[in-house]
Scaffold this active site. Structure first.
Site, PDB file in Angstrom:
ATOM      1  N   ASP A  69      68.631  47.358 -36.734  1.00 29.17           N
ATOM      2  CA  ASP A  69      67.602  46.418 -36.266  1.00 29.17           C
ATOM      3  C   ASP A  69      67.434  45.311 -37.315  1.00 29.17           C
ATOM      4  OD1 ASP A  69      65.515  45.281 -34.882  1.00 29.17           O
ATOM      5  OD2 ASP A  69      64.045  46.840 -35.371  1.00 29.17           O
ATOM      6  N   ASP A  71      62.051  39.200 -32.358  1.00 30.50           N
ATOM      7  CA  ASP A  71      62.169  39.229 -33.823  1.00 30.50           C
ATOM      8  C   ASP A  71      61.530  37.961 -34.424  1.00 30.50           C
ATOM      9  OD1 ASP A  71      63.339  41.684 -33.616  1.00 30.50           O
ATOM     10  OD2 ASP A  71      65.399  40.944 -33.776  1.00 30.50           O
ATOM     11  N   HIS A 116      50.365  44.650 -36.024  1.00 27.92           N
ATOM     12  CA  HIS A 116      51.200  45.827 -36.249  1.00 27.92           C
ATOM     13  C   HIS A 116      50.737  46.576 -37.482  1.00 27.92           C
ATOM     14  CE1 HIS A 116      54.324  48.382 -35.143  1.00 27.92           C
ATOM     15  NE2 HIS A 116      55.387  47.799 -35.680  1.00 27.92           N
ATOM     16  N   LYS A 126      65.621  39.749 -40.034  1.00 31.74           N
ATOM     17  CA  LYS A 126      64.491  40.654 -40.282  1.00 31.74           C
ATOM     18  C   LYS A 126      64.966  42.101 -40.473  1.00 31.74           C
ATOM     19  CE  LYS A 126      63.656  43.212 -37.406  1.00 31.74           C
ATOM     20  NZ  LYS A 126      62.921  43.478 -36.173  1.00 31.74           N
ATOM     21  N   ARG A 147      53.243  37.904 -33.575  1.00 25.42           N
ATOM     22  CA  ARG A 147      53.079  39.227 -34.187  1.00 25.42           C
ATOM     23  C   ARG A 147      52.772  39.071 -35.677  1.00 25.42           C
ATOM     24  NH1 ARG A 147      57.636  43.894 -33.584  1.00 25.42           N
ATOM     25  NH2 ARG A 147      57.597  44.746 -35.697  1.00 25.42           N
ATOM     26  N   ASP A 167      60.981  41.411 -27.428  1.00 26.42           N
ATOM     27  CA  ASP A 167      60.743  41.453 -28.861  1.00 26.42           C
ATOM     28  C   ASP A 167      61.758  40.475 -29.468  1.00 26.42           C
ATOM     29  OD1 ASP A 167      60.660  42.045 -31.523  1.00 26.42           O
ATOM     30  OD2 ASP A 167      61.294  44.144 -31.318  1.00 26.42           O
ATOM     31  N   GLU A 183      57.724  37.535 -34.661  1.00 29.73           N
ATOM     32  CA  GLU A 183      56.991  38.099 -35.799  1.00 29.73           C
ATOM     33  C   GLU A 183      57.143  37.197 -37.021  1.00 29.73           C
ATOM     34  OE1 GLU A 183      59.518  41.603 -35.266  1.00 29.73           O
ATOM     35  OE2 GLU A 183      59.829  41.625 -37.438  1.00 29.73           O
ATOM     36  N   SER A 223      62.498  46.008 -26.578  1.00 31.19           N
ATOM     37  CA  SER A 223      62.405  46.343 -28.005  1.00 31.19           C
ATOM     38  C   SER A 223      63.652  45.931 -28.782  1.00 31.19           C
ATOM     39  CB  SER A 223      62.204  47.859 -28.124  1.00 31.19           C
ATOM     40  OG  SER A 223      62.599  48.299 -29.410  1.00 31.19           O
ATOM     41  N   GLY A 224      63.437  45.242 -29.908  1.00 29.19           N
ATOM     42  CA  GLY A 224      64.564  44.872 -30.760  1.00 29.19           C
ATOM     43  C   GLY A 224      65.220  46.103 -31.350  1.00 29.19           C
ATOM     44  N   LEU A 225      64.386  47.070 -31.739  1.00 26.98           N
ATOM     45  CA  LEU A 225      64.938  48.309 -32.309  1.00 26.98           C
ATOM     46  C   LEU A 225      65.829  49.008 -31.281  1.00 26.98           C
ATOM     47  CD1 LEU A 225      65.106  50.615 -34.368  1.00 26.98           C
ATOM     48  CD2 LEU A 225      62.970  51.520 -33.420  1.00 26.98           C
ATOM     49  N   ASN A 230      63.465  46.201 -39.643  1.00 29.71           N
ATOM     50  CA  ASN A 230      62.438  46.909 -38.882  1.00 29.71           C
ATOM     51  C   ASN A 230      61.220  47.172 -39.764  1.00 29.71           C
ATOM     52  OD1 ASN A 230      61.153  49.664 -37.905  1.00 29.71           O
ATOM     53  ND2 ASN A 230      62.113  48.667 -36.152  1.00 29.71           N
ATOM     54  N   SER A 231      60.052  47.061 -39.165  1.00 31.40           N
ATOM     55  CA  SER A 231      58.799  47.167 -39.932  1.00 31.40           C
ATOM     56  C   SER A 231      58.619  48.531 -40.587  1.00 31.40           C
ATOM     57  CB  SER A 231      57.622  46.907 -39.004  1.00 31.40           C
ATOM     58  OG  SER A 231      57.777  45.657 -38.382  1.00 31.40           O
TER      59      SER A 231
HETATM   60  C1  SPV Z   1      60.605  47.192 -31.813  1.00 31.26           C
HETATM   61  O1  SPV Z   1      60.424  47.990 -30.900  1.00 31.26           O
HETATM   62  O2  SPV Z   1      61.708  46.742 -32.078  1.00 31.26           O
HETATM   63  C2  SPV Z   1      59.486  46.746 -32.617  1.00 31.26           C
HETATM   64  C3  SPV Z   1      58.378  47.631 -32.791  1.00 31.26           C
HETATM   65  O3  SPV Z   1      59.561  45.696 -33.175  1.00 31.26           O
HETATM   66  S1  SPV Z   1      58.636  48.480 -34.230  1.00 31.26           S
HETATM   67  O4  SPV Z   1      59.918  49.107 -34.191  1.00 31.26           O
HETATM   68  O5  SPV Z   1      57.527  49.392 -34.264  1.00 31.26           O
HETATM   69  O6  SPV Z   1      58.567  47.530 -35.328  1.00 31.26           O
HETATM   70 MG    MG Z   2      61.373  44.893 -33.192  1.00 34.15          MG
END
Ligand code: SPV
Ligand code: MG
Length: 537
Positions: free
Chosen positions: A54, A83, A186, A116, A155, A81, A110, A42-44, A118-119
């Site tokens: 993130d 990004d 997502h 980027k 993504r 992930d 994505e 996970s990027g986060l 975070n979504s």
């Molecule tokens: C992550 O885990 O970094 C993701 C998923 O990209 S989210 O945080 O839900 O965007």
């Molecule tokens: Mg991410």
């Protein structure tokens, strides 16, 4: 199976599969051990564990470094992930190369802009990538992979950015056409409506992956029934760790002691287990030079040593001070100097005075009526693991050269013999003289010298040296030693017997007792004179 193939199989499996977030080597190992078949890098979470946002604040090579630890710590595939791919098509190609080199099975990119966000942070304000540009990135990535099973997941952030189902489908179709192996759809809604609507329209054109972080209350069977391929639990390991650390930090600050947290945290042994400490210990046995690693010592120090007169009236001999330090301390220091840390001392007379830190102690409370072999058996009874063992006396000072040399010999039984025995004869000392297969001479150099007999009564012409009180017993010979002690100690004389009885018994049973000749390097403390002389040893 290759990690890339494992991941491809997860994507193409007929049932719903689950992969779990991890953010470092330890969390990755925990995920695998729990039974997960794959990991979400996970990027986060990766940025969070670095303590940054993130927003591509951690460089992609920093992410790569951590992925390498995660990959090395596990055998299951990792989906990174990635990004936005950290740049344009060119950066994407280099990323794919580097991921393959580190055995990362797949990457998800994505359709947003670098850097980027975070979504879940103002998703609807986030611009999306140009479709053609993003398709070029997918194509470049697919062209760059050398392993046919490496996967690229595209993504779609159309729902996040507020564009709706048609845009999501249009993008997914283009990415699929460009060569993406799967689509990650997502959504930031607390219900699964968007992803379910997408899946109904999309059908089975290619595998579809979801991240239900926000619609977490949806029963998993709903995802299963809709035919999703992989469900990503995307950040729960990192969030669990944060909660546990916050609680622990708070308790420690408030309570100023460890008692309040000890039962809530894992023991250090669990940390070692997860790190694979046992495997290293095994490897050490195989690869480290034999020398003294894995060797332990037993020091026989139960007898009083009346020959030292008033010095041992209350004190055991091993506690008599030589140059201001107890004999026993000199002994443990010499053993420690060659890496022998596990030292078991058999105490008897004045045992309450023998309490130097460092060695383990076992007591021969029958010291007045028993001999050295009884003490040895008492020690061995407490040591159940079989390890190369050097047996020596509590009244012998020695140079570290002696245990070092004994440790290096591979024979089952090895003794150290001093060729300078005439000194003892001249002093009319009662010593353990030995006769060996060859005297120490240039001719004997290179031959394997073994013991023929040991005794204070050997005629002078038969003597080749004086036993220094050291016997090394190889790990594999310990069962035999235990068995022989059992037999010898069954008789009343046996209970009072000294070490030479054992050595002669080995010879008469045809077990070779290897001899290493040396000159000096030791001092037997048998008289007040010796104590004085030892001060300058
Ligand atoms: C992550 O885990 O970094 C993701 C998923 O990209 S989210 O945080 O839900 O965007
Ligand atoms: Mg991410």
């Amino acid at each position: 199976m290759k990690k890339t193939t494992q991941f491809k199989n997860l994507l193409q499996s007929s049932g719903l599969e689950f992969i779990l977030e991890a953010h470092n080597g330890m969390s990755a190992r925990i995920a695998e051990e729990a039974g997960f078949k794959g990991i979400w890098g996970s990027g986060l979470s990766l940025s969070a564990q670095f303590g940054v946002r993130d927003n591509n604040e951690a460089s992609w090579t920093q992410v790569l470094e951590m992925l390498e630890f995660m990959s090395d710590a596990t055998t299951i595939p990792i989906l990174l992930d990635g990004d936005t791919g950290y740049g344009n098509f060119n950066n994407m190609q280099r990323l794919v190369h580097k991921l393959e080199q580190r055995d990362i099975a797949a990457v998800c990119i994505e359709d947003k802009l670098f850097p980027k966000t975070n979504s879940f942070i103002k998703g609807d304000a986030q611009p999306l990538a140009d479709i053609d540009e993003f398709c070029g990135k997918i194509k470049a990535g697919k062209d760059a992979q050398r392993d046919d099973d490496f996967s690229i997941v595209a993504r779609v952030e159309a729902f996040i950015a507020g564009w709706g189902l048609q845009e999501a489908l249009r993008r997914a179709a283009a990415y699929h056409e460009a060569g993406a192996d799967a689509i990650l759809i997502h959504s930031a809604l607390s219900v699964p409506d968007e992803v379910l609507a997408f899946k109904r329209e999309w059908g089975d054109r290619c595998p579809v992956v979801i991240v239900p972080t926000k619609y977490y209350a949806t029963p998993t069977d709903v995802f299963r029934e809709h035919g999703f391929s992989i469900c990503i639990w995307a950040n729960q390991m990192m969030r669990a760790a944060i909660g546990a650390m916050q609680q622990t930090a708070k308790s420690l600050l408030e309570d100023e002691n460890l008692l309040s947290v000890e039962d809530r945290i894992v023991p250090v042994s669990e940390v070692f287990r997860l790190q694979g400490a046992a495997e290293l210990q095994e490897a050490e046995k195989r690869y480290l030079p034999k020398s003294a690693q894995g060797v332990r010592a037993i020091v026989l120090a139960a007898s009083r040593g009346t020959e030292l007169g008033e010095l041992t009236e209350t004190k055991p001999k091993a506690m008599v001070e030589i140059g201001g330090t107890p004999l026993l301390s000199h002994i443990t220091t010499a053993y420690n100097a060659v890496g022998i840390k596990k030292i078991t001392v058999v105490r008897g007379f004045g045992k309450q005075m023998m309490d130097l830190p460092g060695p383990d102690y076992v007591d021969n409370d029958e010291f007045a009526d028993t001999g050295e072999l009884f003490s040895l058996q008492t020690a061995l009874a407490k040591l159940d693991d079989e390890q190369d063992t050097i047996i020596s006396y509590g009244d012998v000072l020695f140079n570290k050269y002696i245990p070092q040399a004994l440790s290096e010999e591979k024979d089952e039984f090895v003794i150290a013999v001093d060729t300078n025995w005439r000194e003892s004869v001249n002093r009319h000392r009662l010593a353990d003289y030995v006769r060996c297969s060859h005297p120490n001479s240039r001719q004997a150099f290179g031959s394997r010298i073994v013991l023929e007999r040991i005794g204070a009564d050997l005629p002078e012409g038969a003597i080749h040296g004086e036993w220094m009180g050291f016997l090394k017993v190889g790990r594999t010979a310990l069962p035999l030693l235990r068995e022989m002690l059992e037999e010898i100690l069954a008789t009343p004389e046996g209970r009072r017997a000294k070490m030479p009885v054992l050595l002669n018994e080995l010879v008469s049973r045809g077990r070779p007792v290897r001899v290493i000749y040396t000159t000096g390097h030791w001092l037997d403390i048998d008289s007040l004179d010796d104590v004085v002389q030892a001060g300058s040893f």
